[in-house]
Design an enzyme around this catalytic site. Sequence first.
Site, PDB file in Angstrom:
ATOM      1  CG  HIS B 483      -1.453  -5.511   5.439  1.00 39.54           C
ATOM      2  ND1 HIS B 483      -2.798  -5.397   5.143  1.00 39.54           N
ATOM      3  CD2 HIS B 483      -0.969  -6.513   4.662  1.00 39.54           C
ATOM      4  CE1 HIS B 483      -3.122  -6.301   4.225  1.00 39.54           C
ATOM      5  NE2 HIS B 483      -2.037  -6.988   3.918  1.00 39.54           N
ATOM      6  CG  ASP B 487      -7.482  -3.690   1.210  1.00 38.62           C
ATOM      7  OD1 ASP B 487      -8.653  -3.822   1.614  1.00 38.62           O
ATOM      8  OD2 ASP B 487      -7.180  -2.970   0.216  1.00 38.62           O
TER       9      ASP B 487
END
Lengths: 253, 513
Positions: B483, B487
Amino acid sequence: MNLVRLNRTPILKQLHLEEKLLRKSSTNWCIINDGTDTPAIVMGISGKPSELLEIGSVLRDQVPVIKRFTGGGTVVVDKGTVFVTLICNKDDVPGVQPYPRSIMSWSGLLYNQVFKGIADFQLRENDYVFGNRKFGGNAQSITKNRWIHHTSFLWDYAEGNMAFLKQPARAPEYRMERGHTEFICRMNEYLPRTDFIEKTTEAVETYFSVKNVNLEATEEPCGAEFVPSTRLLSKQELEEALGPQPEIIGVSV
Amino acid sequence: MMISRRIWQKRPPTSSWIFLRPYTSQIAVPSPSPSLFPVQTPSLIGFLSSYAASSFRSVYKISSLEMPTMVSRCCYSNHALADLPASGIVDVPLAQTGEGIAECELLKWFVKEGDEIEEFQPLCAVQSDKATIEITSRYKGKVAQLLHAPGNIVKVGETLLKLVVGDSAVPTSSSDVLESVKPPGSENSPDSKLNKDTVGGVLATPAVRNLAKLYGINLNDVDGTGKDGRVLKEDVLKYAVQKGAADGPSAASVSADCREQLLGEEETYPQTFAEVKWYPDDKTVPLRGFQRTMVKTMSMAAKIPHFHYVEEINCDALVKLKASFQNNNSDPNIKHTFLPSLIKSLSMAMSKYPFMNSCFNEESLEVILKGSHNIGIAMATQHGLAVPNIKNVQSLSILEITKELSRLQQLAKDNELNPADNSGGTITLSNIGAIGGKFGAPLLNLPEVAIIAMGRIEKVPRLSDDGNVYPSSIMTVNIGADHRVLDGATVAKFCNEWKQLIENPELLLLQMR
């Protein structure tokens, strides 16, 4: 001797029949099956799939693997294989003792008659060969009073099918490390199929008085429930024999 | 055929009679039938051999246990031994089944210990070369002991089993006929150094012998608590425990080694112990190789903020594609599976979303978009988890991917992957569905930023637009992503692209060069 002619009977059914006749009947039988319906692999009674077969290919192509009740090696059979089986009482074949070498030699004499003048036929170690190429494999089972000697003849075979078999660890000396395609040959290069079957029948008739019977006749002598030991190996058994493989694909659709 | 008859000397009651088992026979004696050696006078002289005495001695390797006046088979003559029971135990050897045949494989027993048998009753089936042969008994009697288990190779002349022949059952004065070897002249030292093992002096079933062998236990060291001093399974286990306790760490490490060896072969290990009442012991397993690496890599991966994205992919078209490849396959060495198609379409999708095929440099906060698609395939081998990668998938055809995959799989199986195969990967595929499960939540294979776990392709019911139920092959995938770099939107769009290519493989043609 009762002679049963079959055509494209599944090999498993044939083997069940043979085992039943060996163990339950008291008459002599000759069974000729002209090809089997679908390709199958037939191993001897103590065959280990992991040593004899390319299990990965066998599983992927879903080829049935059968373990038969007689000894001997592994064959791939299909519609191009002709099967000839002799089941005899030990005292009914003069000069033949109920042990392997004796029966094998006698069968060599029988088939010598069949191929006389046609090809350079020999019984070599335990195989039927033309020259030094095998075209027929044998197996036997000897019980208290009877014996069976059955042969699968390579009338024709598919090259691809031989790829299911590994090079066996136990092989006759005359094989001399040759791969399958260098070691075996096709009978169809030597004589027509119907000729072979006819000549075999004639050769058997020189030893026995032969009566042609149909499949129903095999039901009669046996009566009670018979459970054959010849069986189809399950997918699970083959997978277990395959042993630990890197699991990268197993989608089972 | 000459019978050798020996006269047994009477021994004091505390000692036992000597029965030597024959060693391997070198003689091929033609026998008219595949049954056991004929006996001249069945009831009293249980002498099985038809050899002349002198040749007998030269053939059978007589151990130092033999006394000149003794013979190596059980042999009674009731003239000299008037006070012994009329029956006795006979060794039944594997007879010659055809010239040139030196050994056979025992296939199965038709009798078990304790069975009463008739003359000519089938005892067992053996295989020699091409033939399976039933061995019948020449005697009427009772099975005393089976000496081989199915699967054993038995040499011609080797004893197959022991029978009690004669009118009575096993004599009640059993100490006299017990098969326990004591050298003459040292019957007061029961733990004679002379090698009792080789003459099988201990009474025990083949299963118990195998168990003792498994634990490396000498049966002669075990106290038998069964009838006639027979060693039972429990006796072996008890002895093993005591031995383990006495030896301490060495026993534990032996078992630890066994465990290590059997890592990855768990399916066989529990079977061996299934019947054993074992006292559980802790085992220490040092991690090596792939497993050791896994400790390091997974510890690091756990520090990365992962998120997981799950999607279902319809594989109906993929199934058809694979079938088509297989049906039109002329090369017997190539087997088509789903994975190469999935790999190629993954690469195509990554071309559109290059961030999925990247590495993240923490220190410089840079993302390196990798030019090559080196797709790693997680493989569970018996040596541990290996992740070799297929290099430059963007330039390979599906057929080339198939071949390369097969090559890597074989190397992994043989534990011969080289470092180049294992390094340089840019994304990883884990087909955990091959083993089981719907989907997993995979951990990244650093320094990659994405990993895809694929579940099983399952046939499930689906509803069509007009409300009808139809079957569909569905695979669930779980994409694990870093992350810090990716995304949700990027991963979702990438996955949509990949999904579309799998569900509509003809679209691959549009983009293939």
